[in-house]
Design a protein around this motif. Structure first.
Motif, PDB file in Angstrom:
ATOM      1  N   ALA A  76      -0.602   1.438  33.557  1.00  0.00           N
ATOM      2  CA  ALA A  76      -1.670   0.849  34.371  1.00  0.00           C
ATOM      3  C   ALA A  76      -2.926   0.606  33.542  1.00  0.00           C
ATOM      4  O   ALA A  76      -3.329   1.433  32.725  1.00  0.00           O
ATOM      5  CB  ALA A  76      -1.989   1.758  35.552  1.00  0.00           C
ATOM      6  N   MET A  77      -3.536  -0.551  33.768  1.00  0.00           N
ATOM      7  CA  MET A  77      -4.784  -0.927  33.119  1.00  0.00           C
ATOM      8  C   MET A  77      -5.805  -1.297  34.187  1.00  0.00           C
ATOM      9  O   MET A  77      -5.471  -1.445  35.370  1.00  0.00           O
ATOM     10  CB  MET A  77      -4.552  -2.114  32.173  1.00  0.00           C
ATOM     11  CG  MET A  77      -3.521  -1.867  31.084  1.00  0.00           C
ATOM     12  SD  MET A  77      -3.243  -3.352  30.071  1.00  0.00           S
ATOM     13  CE  MET A  77      -4.867  -3.565  29.313  1.00  0.00           C
ATOM     14  N   GLU A  78      -7.056  -1.449  33.778  1.00  0.00           N
ATOM     15  CA  GLU A  78      -8.108  -1.935  34.659  1.00  0.00           C
ATOM     16  C   GLU A  78      -8.774  -3.121  33.967  1.00  0.00           C
ATOM     17  O   GLU A  78      -9.690  -2.960  33.171  1.00  0.00           O
ATOM     18  CB  GLU A  78      -9.122  -0.830  34.956  1.00  0.00           C
ATOM     19  CG  GLU A  78      -8.536   0.339  35.755  1.00  0.00           C
ATOM     20  CD  GLU A  78      -9.569   1.409  36.064  1.00  0.00           C
ATOM     21  OE1 GLU A  78     -10.752   1.228  35.669  1.00  0.00           O
ATOM     22  OE2 GLU A  78      -9.199   2.413  36.683  1.00  0.00           O
ATOM     23  N   THR A  79      -8.274  -4.312  34.275  1.00  0.00           N
ATOM     24  CA  THR A  79      -8.772  -5.516  33.607  1.00  0.00           C
ATOM     25  C   THR A  79      -9.482  -6.471  34.551  1.00  0.00           C
ATOM     26  O   THR A  79     -10.192  -7.367  34.100  1.00  0.00           O
ATOM     27  CB  THR A  79      -7.614  -6.274  32.933  1.00  0.00           C
ATOM     28  OG1 THR A  79      -6.762  -6.847  33.943  1.00  0.00           O
ATOM     29  CG2 THR A  79      -6.791  -5.343  32.046  1.00  0.00           C
ATOM     30  N   ILE A  80      -9.288  -6.290  35.853  1.00  0.00           N
ATOM     31  CA  ILE A  80      -9.893  -7.188  36.826  1.00  0.00           C
ATOM     32  C   ILE A  80     -10.021  -6.454  38.159  1.00  0.00           C
ATOM     33  O   ILE A  80      -9.108  -5.722  38.558  1.00  0.00           O
ATOM     34  CB  ILE A  80      -9.056  -8.481  36.984  1.00  0.00           C
ATOM     35  CG1 ILE A  80      -9.769  -9.499  37.895  1.00  0.00           C
ATOM     36  CG2 ILE A  80      -7.642  -8.184  37.460  1.00  0.00           C
ATOM     37  CD1 ILE A  80      -9.106 -10.873  37.904  1.00  0.00           C
ATOM     38  N   ALA A  81     -11.143  -6.588  38.815  1.00  0.00           N
ATOM     39  CA  ALA A  81     -11.333  -5.943  40.116  1.00  0.00           C
ATOM     40  C   ALA A  81     -10.535  -6.695  41.181  1.00  0.00           C
ATOM     41  O   ALA A  81     -10.343  -7.918  41.076  1.00  0.00           O
ATOM     42  CB  ALA A  81     -12.814  -5.933  40.493  1.00  0.00           C
ATOM     43  N   PRO A  82     -10.066  -5.981  42.205  1.00  0.00           N
ATOM     44  CA  PRO A  82      -9.295  -6.661  43.254  1.00  0.00           C
ATOM     45  C   PRO A  82     -10.016  -7.848  43.868  1.00  0.00           C
ATOM     46  O   PRO A  82      -9.389  -8.885  44.149  1.00  0.00           O
ATOM     47  CB  PRO A  82      -9.051  -5.547  44.279  1.00  0.00           C
ATOM     48  CG  PRO A  82      -9.056  -4.291  43.475  1.00  0.00           C
ATOM     49  CD  PRO A  82     -10.090  -4.512  42.404  1.00  0.00           C
ATOM     50  N   ASP A  83     -11.324  -7.733  44.067  1.00  0.00           N
ATOM     51  CA  ASP A  83     -12.044  -8.840  44.698  1.00  0.00           C
ATOM     52  C   ASP A  83     -12.319 -10.002  43.741  1.00  0.00           C
ATOM     53  O   ASP A  83     -12.847 -11.044  44.151  1.00  0.00           O
ATOM     54  CB  ASP A  83     -13.345  -8.351  45.334  1.00  0.00           C
ATOM     55  CG  ASP A  83     -14.321  -7.742  44.332  1.00  0.00           C
ATOM     56  OD1 ASP A  83     -14.001  -7.719  43.112  1.00  0.00           O
ATOM     57  OD2 ASP A  83     -15.398  -7.280  44.741  1.00  0.00           O
ATOM     58  N   GLU A  84     -11.958  -9.830  42.456  1.00  0.00           N
ATOM     59  CA  GLU A  84     -12.099 -10.927  41.494  1.00  0.00           C
ATOM     60  C   GLU A  84     -10.851 -11.794  41.415  1.00  0.00           C
ATOM     61  O   GLU A  84     -10.875 -12.856  40.788  1.00  0.00           O
ATOM     62  CB  GLU A  84     -12.404 -10.376  40.100  1.00  0.00           C
ATOM     63  CG  GLU A  84     -13.785  -9.791  39.919  1.00  0.00           C
ATOM     64  CD  GLU A  84     -14.026  -9.343  38.496  1.00  0.00           C
ATOM     65  OE1 GLU A  84     -14.988  -9.841  37.869  1.00  0.00           O
ATOM     66  OE2 GLU A  84     -13.254  -8.492  38.003  1.00  0.00           O
ATOM     67  N   VAL A  85      -9.755 -11.321  42.005  1.00  0.00           N
ATOM     68  CA  VAL A  85      -8.514 -12.103  41.980  1.00  0.00           C
ATOM     69  C   VAL A  85      -8.613 -13.194  43.034  1.00  0.00           C
ATOM     70  O   VAL A  85      -8.575 -12.924  44.232  1.00  0.00           O
ATOM     71  CB  VAL A  85      -7.285 -11.211  42.240  1.00  0.00           C
ATOM     72  CG1 VAL A  85      -6.022 -12.067  42.262  1.00  0.00           C
ATOM     73  CG2 VAL A  85      -7.175 -10.119  41.183  1.00  0.00           C
ATOM     74  N   ARG A  86      -8.766 -14.423  42.598  1.00  0.00           N
ATOM     75  CA  ARG A  86      -8.876 -15.569  43.494  1.00  0.00           C
ATOM     76  C   ARG A  86      -7.552 -16.338  43.444  1.00  0.00           C
ATOM     77  O   ARG A  86      -7.309 -17.109  42.501  1.00  0.00           O
ATOM     78  CB  ARG A  86     -10.021 -16.484  43.074  1.00  0.00           C
ATOM     79  CG  ARG A  86     -11.349 -15.762  42.899  1.00  0.00           C
ATOM     80  CD  ARG A  86     -11.952 -15.325  44.221  1.00  0.00           C
ATOM     81  NE  ARG A  86     -13.193 -14.609  44.038  1.00  0.00           N
ATOM     82  CZ  ARG A  86     -14.376 -15.173  43.848  1.00  0.00           C
ATOM     83  NH1 ARG A  86     -14.466 -16.491  43.791  1.00  0.00           N
ATOM     84  NH2 ARG A  86     -15.466 -14.432  43.705  1.00  0.00           N
ATOM     85  N   VAL A  87      -6.696 -16.088  44.408  1.00  0.00           N
ATOM     86  CA  VAL A  87      -5.374 -16.707  44.406  1.00  0.00           C
ATOM     87  C   VAL A  87      -5.503 -18.230  44.395  1.00  0.00           C
ATOM     88  O   VAL A  87      -6.295 -18.809  45.134  1.00  0.00           O
ATOM     89  CB  VAL A  87      -4.553 -16.238  45.628  1.00  0.00           C
ATOM     90  CG1 VAL A  87      -3.214 -16.982  45.697  1.00  0.00           C
ATOM     91  CG2 VAL A  87      -4.314 -14.737  45.550  1.00  0.00           C
ATOM     92  N   ALA A  88      -4.733 -18.852  43.501  1.00  0.00           N
ATOM     93  CA  ALA A  88      -4.668 -20.312  43.367  1.00  0.00           C
ATOM     94  C   ALA A  88      -5.935 -20.925  42.784  1.00  0.00           C
ATOM     95  O   ALA A  88      -6.199 -22.103  42.979  1.00  0.00           O
ATOM     96  CB  ALA A  88      -4.320 -20.969  44.702  1.00  0.00           C
ATOM     97  N   GLU A  89      -6.717 -20.135  42.034  1.00  0.00           N
ATOM     98  CA  GLU A  89      -7.917 -20.657  41.387  1.00  0.00           C
ATOM     99  C   GLU A  89      -7.946 -20.240  39.916  1.00  0.00           C
ATOM    100  O   GLU A  89      -7.594 -19.107  39.584  1.00  0.00           O
ATOM    101  CB  GLU A  89      -9.182 -20.132  42.062  1.00  0.00           C
ATOM    102  CG  GLU A  89      -9.421 -20.631  43.463  1.00  0.00           C
ATOM    103  CD  GLU A  89     -10.743 -20.128  44.019  1.00  0.00           C
ATOM    104  OE1 GLU A  89     -11.652 -19.833  43.213  1.00  0.00           O
ATOM    105  OE2 GLU A  89     -10.856 -20.011  45.254  1.00  0.00           O
TER     106      GLU A  89
END
Length: 335
Positions: A76-89
């Motif tokens: 497991a890594m921490e490379t991006i916050a959940p709220d930064e994942v913009r599906v289809a962008e």
């Protein structure tokens, strides 16, 4: 021994996380030990998108405790916050995440923790927003692995292979970029990779650049001045190579089983043919790297990302090819 495959989710905004979830549920996954590398929440997102639930055993592969896991494990890594994942962008955050996870996978393969890397689709726009510093991921990986020789993406579908003399450049620059040395390097590379994949003596065609292979110079002289002399030089090494062959018919010979591979002059010359023949099964191999690295030949498919509609076919094929290449390398080492 079972191959140890590092599986990374690619761009978290695309269909990669879903494909990883589907692969773990597929019988193909049972043929290798899989180390998932990336953010826990990204893999969980993929499971929700696929409607599949996998318990994930977290390990710290750096400390060598991967052996605790059964079938697959998660570094497991921490490379991006959940709220930064913009599906289809396409986003800079997704690009940074992609590169950080890729860097970790490359470190693991260099350390001998994994034998090969399979990556779900990357998004070049996101990676360039994040500052990849190269035209594509292959040249980025080559620098990270210290490769100074010739590298090129290879594509394969149902036993048909292609390599490229030029790749991610503008079409207007192709003719000026082609030279005999690049043709020879592209041909030697695909010959070497096919031998690693189990072909005893690959049958290779070199495609022409111009319509009707230049028509004796009426439509351009690249075939006469550059391509034919390079092919003649390659044939003198006892390689099974012929050309230049017209690109509008050469793939007919491949589909008839008369040829194993085509060296193309530019990106779409081979990609259009293979994607038309089997978009859901094509695989890209990062040719010229010291370890097997494969990926599905399609992209991040933002048009269906998050819908649970991703087709596993090409990812399954990429995984199977990586496993096969690891096995062939180990057999060659023993021999």
């Amino acid at each position: 021994m079972r191959p140890r495959i590092g599986l990374i989710p690619g761009d978290p905004s695309g269909i990669g996380p879903e494909l990883c979830a589907r692969l773990l549920a597929d019988e193909a996954a049972a043929t290798a030990d899989i180390l998932l590398i990336g953010d826990h929440h990204v893999f969980e997102l993929g499971q929700r998108q696929a409607g599949i639930e996998h318990p994930m055993i977290k390990v710290n592969a750096v400390d060598g405790d991967w052996d605790r896991a059964q079938r697959y494990a998660l570094h497991a890594m921490e490379t991006i916050a959940p709220d930064e994942v913009r599906v289809a962008e396409s986003t800079e955050a997704s690009g940074r995440s992609t590169l950080r996870v890729l860097d970790q996978a490359l470190e693991f393969v260099q350390a001998g923790i994994i034998d090969a890397i399979v990556f779900a689709p990357f998004n070049k726009t996101s990676m360039h927003m994040a500052g990849i510093g190269h035209s594509d991921e292959l040249h980025y990986m080559a620098e990270k692995l210290g490769v100074t020789g010739y590298v090129s993406e290879l594509n394969t579908l149902d036993g048909m292979w292609t390599s490229r003399v030029t790749s991610h450049i503008a079409l207007k620059d192709v003719a000026a970029t082609i030279d005999g040395e690049r043709i020879e390097e592209a041909t030697h590379l695909i010959d070497r990779v096919l031998r690693q994949a189990g072909y005893e003596r690959p049958r290779i065609a070199v495609a022409a650049l111009n319509p009707h292979a230049g028509d004796g110079g009426n439509f351009g002289r690249e075939e006469i001045d550059i391509i034919e002399p390079a092919v003649r030089k390659l044939a003198e090494t006892q390689m099974a190579v012929e050309g230049p062959l017209p690109s509008d018919t050469v793939f007919l010979r491949v589909t008839r089983g008369e040829l194993d591979a085509v060296v193309t002059m530019y990106h779409d010359q081979g990609q259009i043919a293979l994607k038309l023949l089997g978009f859901d099964r094509g695989v890209t191999v990062q040719g010229g790297l010291p370890v097997p690295v494969t990926t599905p030949a399609h992209g991040t498919a933002f048009d269906i990302a998050g819908r649970g509609e991703a087709d596993l076919g090409a990812t399954r094929a990429a995984f199977a090819l990586a496993c096969s290449m690891v096995a062939d390398r180990e057999r060659d080492a023993v021999a």
